[in-house]
Design a protein around this motif. Structure first.
Motif, PDB file in Angstrom:
ATOM      1  N   CYS A  68       1.073  -1.180   0.030  1.00 54.72           N
ATOM      2  CA  CYS A  68      -0.213   0.206   0.183  1.00 54.72           C
ATOM      3  C   CYS A  68       1.033   1.252   0.297  1.00 54.72           C
ATOM      4  O   CYS A  68       1.884   1.670   0.981  1.00 54.72           O
ATOM      5  CB  CYS A  68      -0.644  -0.229   1.555  1.00 54.72           C
ATOM      6  SG  CYS A  68      -1.993  -1.120   0.691  1.00 54.72           S
ATOM      7  N   SER A  69       0.407   2.347  -1.046  1.00 53.52           N
ATOM      8  CA  SER A  69       1.613   3.209  -1.511  1.00 53.52           C
ATOM      9  C   SER A  69       1.064   4.480   0.279  1.00 53.52           C
ATOM     10  O   SER A  69      -0.139   4.139   0.661  1.00 53.52           O
ATOM     11  CB  SER A  69       0.894   4.098  -2.135  1.00 53.52           C
ATOM     12  OG  SER A  69      -0.269   4.650  -2.407  1.00 53.52           O
ATOM     13  N   GLU A  70       1.905   5.336   0.214  1.00 54.97           N
ATOM     14  CA  GLU A  70       1.613   6.528   1.250  1.00 54.97           C
ATOM     15  C   GLU A  70      -0.099   6.672   1.668  1.00 54.97           C
ATOM     16  O   GLU A  70      -0.655   6.733   2.428  1.00 54.97           O
ATOM     17  CB  GLU A  70       2.317   7.526   1.497  1.00 54.97           C
ATOM     18  CG  GLU A  70       2.109   7.674   2.462  1.00 54.97           C
ATOM     19  CD  GLU A  70       3.353   9.251   3.108  1.00 54.97           C
ATOM     20  OE1 GLU A  70       3.205  10.245   4.163  1.00 54.97           O
ATOM     21  OE2 GLU A  70       3.686   9.344   2.124  1.00 54.97           O
ATOM     22  N   ARG A  71      -0.816   6.769   0.276  1.00 56.05           N
ATOM     23  CA  ARG A  71      -1.579   7.833  -0.582  1.00 56.05           C
ATOM     24  C   ARG A  71      -2.934   7.127  -0.147  1.00 56.05           C
ATOM     25  O   ARG A  71      -3.705   7.030   0.868  1.00 56.05           O
ATOM     26  CB  ARG A  71      -1.924   7.667  -1.979  1.00 56.05           C
ATOM     27  CG  ARG A  71      -3.266   8.500  -1.965  1.00 56.05           C
ATOM     28  CD  ARG A  71      -3.369   9.206  -3.410  1.00 56.05           C
ATOM     29  NE  ARG A  71      -4.476   8.870  -4.011  1.00 56.05           N
ATOM     30  CZ  ARG A  71      -5.378   8.636  -4.259  1.00 56.05           C
ATOM     31  NH1 ARG A  71      -5.337   6.986  -4.463  1.00 56.05           N
ATOM     32  NH2 ARG A  71      -6.878   8.779  -4.406  1.00 56.05           N
ATOM     33  N   VAL A  72      -2.776   5.292  -0.168  1.00 50.05           N
ATOM     34  CA  VAL A  72      -3.596   4.201   0.396  1.00 50.05           C
ATOM     35  C   VAL A  72      -3.803   4.473   1.674  1.00 50.05           C
ATOM     36  O   VAL A  72      -5.020   4.364   2.205  1.00 50.05           O
ATOM     37  CB  VAL A  72      -3.041   2.876  -0.466  1.00 50.05           C
ATOM     38  CG1 VAL A  72      -4.644   1.915   0.389  1.00 50.05           C
ATOM     39  CG2 VAL A  72      -3.604   3.232  -1.822  1.00 50.05           C
ATOM     40  N   VAL A  73      -2.292   4.398   2.274  1.00 48.70           N
ATOM     41  CA  VAL A  73      -2.078   3.796   3.580  1.00 48.70           C
ATOM     42  C   VAL A  73      -2.819   5.186   4.859  1.00 48.70           C
ATOM     43  O   VAL A  73      -3.795   5.270   5.354  1.00 48.70           O
ATOM     44  CB  VAL A  73      -0.686   4.176   4.401  1.00 48.70           C
ATOM     45  CG1 VAL A  73      -0.837   4.159   6.068  1.00 48.70           C
ATOM     46  CG2 VAL A  73      -0.576   2.856   3.780  1.00 48.70           C
ATOM     47  N   ILE A  75      -5.862   7.178   3.376  1.00 50.63           N
ATOM     48  CA  ILE A  75      -7.130   6.664   3.618  1.00 50.63           C
ATOM     49  C   ILE A  75      -7.690   5.570   4.351  1.00 50.63           C
ATOM     50  O   ILE A  75      -8.463   6.054   5.301  1.00 50.63           O
ATOM     51  CB  ILE A  75      -7.319   6.076   1.642  1.00 50.63           C
ATOM     52  CG1 ILE A  75      -6.864   6.584   0.874  1.00 50.63           C
ATOM     53  CG2 ILE A  75      -9.182   6.401   1.511  1.00 50.63           C
ATOM     54  CD1 ILE A  75      -7.258   7.044  -0.712  1.00 50.63           C
ATOM     55  N   LEU A  76      -7.082   4.804   4.434  1.00 48.47           N
ATOM     56  CA  LEU A  76      -7.769   4.108   5.123  1.00 48.47           C
ATOM     57  C   LEU A  76      -7.462   4.544   7.047  1.00 48.47           C
ATOM     58  O   LEU A  76      -7.787   3.544   7.739  1.00 48.47           O
ATOM     59  CB  LEU A  76      -6.491   2.325   5.145  1.00 48.47           C
ATOM     60  CG  LEU A  76      -6.447   1.655   3.858  1.00 48.47           C
ATOM     61  CD1 LEU A  76      -5.454   0.202   3.613  1.00 48.47           C
ATOM     62  CD2 LEU A  76      -8.593   0.949   4.168  1.00 48.47           C
ATOM     63  N   ASN A 153       4.098   3.920   4.044  1.00 46.89           N
ATOM     64  CA  ASN A 153       3.282   2.275   3.394  1.00 46.89           C
ATOM     65  C   ASN A 153       3.510   1.287   4.364  1.00 46.89           C
ATOM     66  O   ASN A 153       3.732   0.612   5.516  1.00 46.89           O
ATOM     67  CB  ASN A 153       4.499   2.286   2.368  1.00 46.89           C
ATOM     68  CG  ASN A 153       6.137   1.374   2.997  1.00 46.89           C
ATOM     69  OD1 ASN A 153       6.199   1.820   4.068  1.00 46.89           O
ATOM     70  ND2 ASN A 153       6.240   0.031   2.423  1.00 46.89           N
ATOM     71  N   THR A 167       4.523  -2.880   9.101  1.00 48.40           N
ATOM     72  CA  THR A 167       4.020  -0.819   8.399  1.00 48.40           C
ATOM     73  C   THR A 167       5.237   0.148   8.690  1.00 48.40           C
ATOM     74  O   THR A 167       5.829  -0.220  10.206  1.00 48.40           O
ATOM     75  CB  THR A 167       2.783  -0.897   8.999  1.00 48.40           C
ATOM     76  OG1 THR A 167       2.034  -1.997   9.344  1.00 48.40           O
ATOM     77  CG2 THR A 167       2.598   0.736   9.040  1.00 48.40           C
TER      78      THR A 167
END
Length: 343
Positions: A68-73, A75-76, A153, A167
């Motif tokens: 997972c990229s930083e952007r996805v992380v 969001i979660l 990430n 993580t």
């Protein structure tokens, strides 16, 4: 990072104000009654030094793969952030701990029949456990985000010889101990939430076959929680103990003390390090003894039942155990020799 004196700091500050290097040095030299030429020579030596390539410490997690990229992380993390409200957090973590212990100690649920599942069902259950472990990492990321240090990430790699998730929450080293501890506990907290849902499912569902699934998933998830709390691997438990004791690089420092002690160079260190070092070595010896006993049992089974087909799984398992034993011993011996040689 580099520590610099106030002269170099002032030069850099003036450069940041759009002054040329020469102008910045001249101004700082004038303000401090110094020779601009001598200050320039010193500053250039400093610049040359920080531009060198330095070998960074190799990560203890090998073969890293980002999932997972930083952007996805982020969001979660935003999605689960409300779970770290102080009241909600303490209520759920206490509730999850209590009901997990009570449920696990109920006699009629002490035994789990793995043979109940066929190979496809076991694959499905293993995949669900895989998801639970990933959810554990989201717990760390969400806690880190709540503390103002978003994780960069989530990925997976190999630790010793085990596949693991990780993580990257290295930014939390800027936080005070209390907040770092919350991030360390975040993964276990999320797995306790899973236990709450599994226990609810177990009691709400009447179908015995489905209940068996919930029971197996609860047991697997609880085993992961327990192993995560062990402070002798670089799991959550290790970081929690390290922060509670206020000793960075606790595992390395304990290994150094043991290595020096083995060659008769007893060093005066923090008693906490010495106690941890002794307990850590006892734990390692216990693991090694268990592996050796398992290998001997496999050899005994193969002698008394020489059929290759009936012993194939045992032979494969025995080979894996031998590899694990070899890696553990070789790694520890190399580490001991390296630390013992240090002055």
């Amino acid at each position: 990072m580099f520590k610099i004196d106030y002269l170099f700091y002032n030069i850099i500050e003036k450069i940041k104000q759009n002054n040329s290097l020469t102008t910045a040095i001249d101004n700082v030299a004038k303000q401090n009654n110094l020779s601009p030429i001598e200050l320039s020579v010193s500053f250039n030596k400093f610049i040359t030094e920080i531009n060198k390539s330095y070998k960074t410490r190799e990560s203890y997690i090998k073969c890293r793969l980002s999932l997972c990229s930083e952007r996805v992380v982020i969001i979660l993390s935003k999605l689960f952030r409300p779970l770290f409200n102080t009241t909600i957090f303490w209520f759920l973590i206490i509730l999850g701990t209590v009901i997990s212990i009570v449920f696990a100690t109920m006699d009629d649920r002490a035994q789990i029949n793995i043979d109940f599942f066929n190979s496809y069902q076991l694959l499905t259950l293993s995949s669900l456990c895989f998801i639970f472990t990933f959810f554990h990492e989201i717990g760390h990321a969400s806690a880190s985000y709540q503390m103002g240090c978003p994780a960069s990430n989530i990925g997976m790699g190999v630790y010793i010889f085990f596949p693991v998730f990780f993580t990257d929450v290295s930014r939390i080293w800027t936080l005070p101990k209390r907040k770092r501890l919350l991030v360390n506990i975040g993964g276990i907290y999320f797995q306790l939430l899973i236990n709450i849902l599994l226990i609810l499912g177990y009691f709400l569902i009447k179908n015995d076959s489905v209940k068996e699934w919930f029971l197996y998933l609860f047991a697997s998830n609880s085993v992961v929680i327990t192993t995560s709390l062990l402070p002798f691997f670089r799991n959550d438990g290790y970081w929690i103990v390290s922060d509670l004791l206020g000793i960075p690089n606790l595992l390395k420092q304990s290994d150094i003390w043991i290595s020096r002690a083995l060659i008769g160079r007893i060093e005066h260190r923090n008693p906490k390090i010495i106690i941890f070092a002794i307990l850590n070595q006892l734990f390692r010896l216990w693991i090694i003894s268990k592996i050796i006993l398992a290998i001997l049992q496999i050899i005994s089974d193969c002698i008394y039942s020489p059929s290759l087909s009936s012993n194939l799984n045992s032979i494969i398992w025995g080979i894996l155990l031998l590899v694990a034993l070899y890696l553990m011993c070789v790694t520890q011996i190399k580490k001991t020799i390296r630390y013992a040689k240090r002055k």
